[in-house]
Design a protein around this motif. Structure first.
Motif, short mmCIF file in Angstrom:
data_model
loop_
_atom_site.label_atom_id
_atom_site.label_comp_id
_atom_site.label_asym_id
_atom_site.label_seq_id
_atom_site.Cartn_x
_atom_site.Cartn_y
_atom_site.Cartn_z
N SER A 42 -6.70 10.94 6.17
CA SER A 42 -6.16 9.68 6.70
C SER A 42 -5.62 9.92 8.10
CB SER A 42 -5.03 9.16 5.79
OG SER A 42 -5.49 9.03 4.45
N ASN A 43 -6.00 9.05 9.01
CA ASN A 43 -5.60 9.18 10.41
C ASN A 43 -4.37 8.31 10.67
OD1 ASN A 43 -5.34 9.43 13.14
ND2 ASN A 43 -7.41 8.76 13.65
N TYR A 44 -3.22 8.98 10.79
CA TYR A 44 -1.96 8.27 11.05
C TYR A 44 -1.51 8.42 12.50
CZ TYR A 44 -1.29 7.74 5.99
OH TYR A 44 -1.43 7.40 4.66
N ASN A 45 -2.39 8.88 13.37
CA ASN A 45 -1.98 9.18 14.75
C ASN A 45 -1.40 7.96 15.46
OD1 ASN A 45 -2.71 11.85 14.55
ND2 ASN A 45 -4.75 11.55 15.41
N ASP A 46 -2.02 6.80 15.24
CA ASP A 46 -1.56 5.60 15.94
C ASP A 46 -0.25 5.06 15.40
OD1 ASP A 46 -3.81 5.77 17.50
OD2 ASP A 46 -4.95 4.26 16.40
N ASP B 254 0.81 -1.21 0.00
CA ASP B 254 0.00 0.00 0.00
C ASP B 254 0.85 1.26 0.00
OD1 ASP B 254 -2.58 -1.35 0.24
OD2 ASP B 254 -1.84 -1.99 2.19
N TRP B 255 2.09 1.17 0.49
CA TRP B 255 2.94 2.36 0.58
C TRP B 255 3.88 2.51 -0.62
CZ3 TRP B 255 3.29 -1.74 4.10
CH2 TRP B 255 4.37 -2.60 3.89
N SER B 256 3.82 1.59 -1.59
CA SER B 256 4.76 1.64 -2.71
C SER B 256 4.19 2.34 -3.94
CB SER B 256 5.20 0.23 -3.08
OG SER B 256 4.08 -0.58 -3.40
N PHE B 257 3.00 2.90 -3.83
CA PHE B 257 2.41 3.62 -4.95
C PHE B 257 2.98 5.04 -5.02
CE2 PHE B 257 -0.52 0.30 -3.88
CZ PHE B 257 -1.01 -0.15 -5.10
N LEU B 258 3.02 5.56 -6.24
CA LEU B 258 3.61 6.87 -6.46
C LEU B 258 2.63 7.88 -7.00
CD1 LEU B 258 7.00 5.73 -8.04
CD2 LEU B 258 6.56 6.34 -5.66
N SER B 259 1.40 7.49 -7.30
CA SER B 259 0.44 8.44 -7.88
C SER B 259 -0.97 7.91 -7.70
CB SER B 259 0.72 8.66 -9.38
OG SER B 259 0.47 7.47 -10.10
N CYS C 159 0.62 0.61 8.93
CA CYS C 159 1.41 1.83 8.83
C CYS C 159 2.63 1.59 7.94
CB CYS C 159 1.87 2.28 10.21
SG CYS C 159 0.52 2.73 11.32
N PRO C 160 2.98 2.55 7.12
CA PRO C 160 4.13 2.38 6.22
C PRO C 160 5.43 2.38 7.01
CG PRO C 160 3.37 4.63 6.14
CD PRO C 160 2.38 3.89 6.98
N PRO C 161 6.45 1.68 6.52
CA PRO C 161 7.74 1.72 7.22
C PRO C 161 8.36 3.10 7.09
CG PRO C 161 7.95 0.59 5.11
CD PRO C 161 6.48 0.86 5.30
N GLY C 162 8.94 3.56 8.15
CA GLY C 162 9.55 4.88 8.13
C GLY C 162 10.09 5.23 9.49
N LYS C 163 10.82 6.33 9.56
CA LYS C 163 11.41 6.77 10.81
C LYS C 163 10.35 7.31 11.75
CE LYS C 163 15.92 7.82 8.84
NZ LYS C 163 16.96 8.84 8.64
N GLY C 164 10.39 6.85 12.98
CA GLY C 164 9.42 7.29 13.97
C GLY C 164 8.08 6.61 13.84
N ILE C 165 7.98 5.57 12.97
CA ILE C 165 6.72 4.89 12.70
C ILE C 165 6.80 3.46 13.22
CG2 ILE C 165 5.14 4.13 10.89
CD1 ILE C 165 5.23 7.12 11.19
N GLY D 181 -0.86 10.24 -0.92
CA GLY D 181 0.54 10.65 -0.94
C GLY D 181 1.43 9.69 -0.19
N ILE D 182 0.82 8.80 0.61
CA ILE D 182 1.58 7.82 1.38
C ILE D 182 1.07 6.41 1.11
CG2 ILE D 182 2.29 7.08 3.68
CD1 ILE D 182 1.97 9.96 4.61
#
Length: 468
Positions: free
Chosen positions: A114-118, A31-36, A79-85, A62-63
């Motif tokens: 999109s709710n990314y709070n968690d 889900d996080w590998s899309f670019l558009s 949640c997508p892999p990333g720093k602080g995630i 966008g994510i």
């Protein structure tokens, strides 16, 4: 009543393709590998929707690429892999009763929210809550202040690195400067050099990799193990710098206050404290951090965790110890000045000057970095804190090199003497070449007048060149 659509149910339809008429293998499966938006829509283009209900369309925020979702349904995605995630948590997006993606706080918004709070780690989430405590506009202004501070930091680190390298060359090249005091200076400058080089390398790498929107370019910042290794080396260099500051303070304190301290310092103990102890401290911190940050890319946000006090605690102890050294040195200096015939104003002036000289070297300015950032305060307080902290810490290497090398009378006298010797040697060589040229001219033009020239090329006298 809003129903929750389990992620596995809908994703199984996509992965196993029971409801797909066509499959494009070139489209990413994460889900996080899309670019558009077009990629996201194409991915879900041929799904057969059950009739009778309104569905929210597939959308890319966008994510993540969010799948088509029936109305009154909240869909979760990992949640997508990333720093602080934390990739084990979920982000959410809600489809309203009319088949439109719902905006923030239940309001309609084009494209939805999109709710990314968690997804954020607790420490990062706390920072985000403080940043957006007032308004989105206030948060954007603070982010702009942070960007300007980063530029200031890059400039300061570059200038500090250049001056520290030059100071190291000066202290190493001139033999007359190789004494006990400058030997401690050299070790402090080496620790600073390592820290500055690593920090600048990481910043430049982050700038380059973040310009790549498609994230096809690999760098230190997004390479496992290598990234963590750089931060371990960075924290080792910072810890070594603090401990060599402690050695500087202790040596200066003993020289000023202890009349019996005239023997040669035990450099084995100094090296053990300055270079050996940071290895143990950094190894313990790295082991604890690696164990607790297994799911976090590059240990992002490690400096906000309580485990970071494994390093910050001893560093803070060094700062307070050097402060005690400074106060006692000030007391001794004032006592000696009072015993002299100097006026009171001159006593205060000398004491203040000594304090200003010692403060950067002994690392007290680093205590500003340990103060929590006032993200929840107004923009003016945050900007003042950010600019002051960045300036003092980024330019610390420059100030230390300036005070203890470039403005040092012993260093300046040594450089001036070396320059004078160079000019004298150049004069001798030029006069020697001129004498040889005059002799050759004598053989050719005997009986004519010639000239001798000084080292600056000026005619100093006319001489009669007569034939013998």
């Amino acid at each position: 009543m809003v129903s929750h659509l389990p992620e596995t149910d809908f994703r199984s339809c996509v992965v196993h393709k029971p409801c797909m008429e066509d499959w494009n293998a070139t489209i990413p499966m994460f889900d996080w590998s899309f670019l558009s938006q077009e990629q996201c829509e194409q991915y879900y283009n041929n799904i057969t929707y059950p009739g009778g209900d309104a569905w929210c369309n597939a959308t890319w925020d966008g994510i993540l690429c969010w799948p088509p979702t029936p109305r009154d349904t909240e869909v979760p995605l990992s949640c997508p892999p990333g720093k602080g995630i934390d990739p084990n948590k979920y982000a959410y997006r809600k489809c309203s009763s009319d088949g439109q993606w719902e905006g923030r706080r239940g309001r309609e918004k084009e494209g939805g929210w999109s709710n990314y709070n968690d997804c954020f780690l607790p420490t990062i989430k706390d920072l985000m809550d403080k940043l957006y405590a007032k308004s989105d506009e206030d948060a954007q202004m603070k982010l702009h202040v942070a960007e300007v501070s980063r530029i200031m930091e890059m400039v300061g680190l570059s200038i500090s690195l250049a001056t520290v390298l030059l100071s190291l060359f000066i202290f190493t090249y001139f033999r007359s400067l190789r004494n006990n005091r400058t030997k401690i200076h050299r070790n402090l400058f080496v620790a600073m050099k390592i820290q500055l080089l690593i920090r600048l390398t990481l910043y430049i790498d982050q700038y380059i990799t973040r310009q790549d929107v498609k994230e096809t370019q690999r760098g230190i910042d997004n390479t496992p193990v290598v990234c963590e290794g750089f931060y371990v080396l960075l924290e080792y260099a910072r810890t070594a710098m603090f401990l060599w500051m402690f050695i500087e303070g202790m040596y200066l304190h003993n020289m000023v206050t202890l009349s019996v301290f005239h023997d040669k310092p035990n450099y084995r103990i100094y090296y053990l404290i300055g270079w050996g102890l940071p290895v143990v401290m950094t190894a313990v911190w790295a082991a604890v951090t690696a164990f607790n940050y297994t799911n976090t890319a590059c240990w992002w946000g490690y400096n906000l965790s309580p485990y970071f006090w494994i390093l910050e605690g001893p560093r803070l102890t060094v700062i307070f110890t050097n402060l005690l050294f400074l106060l006692n040195i000030m007391r001794v200096l004032i006592t000696k000045l009072q015993a002299s015939v100097s006026s009171e104003s001159l006593q205060v002036k000398k004491a203040v000057r000594a304090a200003i000289v010692l403060l950067p070297l002994l690392g007290i300015t680093n205590s500003l970095q340990m103060i929590p950032s006032p993200l929840d305060r107004n923009i003016f307080e945050f900007a003042a804190w950010s600019y002051a902290t960045t300036f003092l810490t980024a330019f610390q290497g420059f100030f230390i090199a300036l005070i203890y090398c470039f403005l040092n009378n012993e260093v300046r006298a040594t450089i001036r003497k070396s320059w004078d010797n160079y000019n004298s040697q150049r004069c001798i060589e030029e006069n020697r070449r001129h004498s040889l040229a005059s002799f050759q001219m004598y053989r050719i033009t005997a009986g004519k007048r010639g000239s001798q020239v000084d080292c600056n090329g000026s005619m100093i006298q006319d001489v009669q060149i007569d034939a013998v």
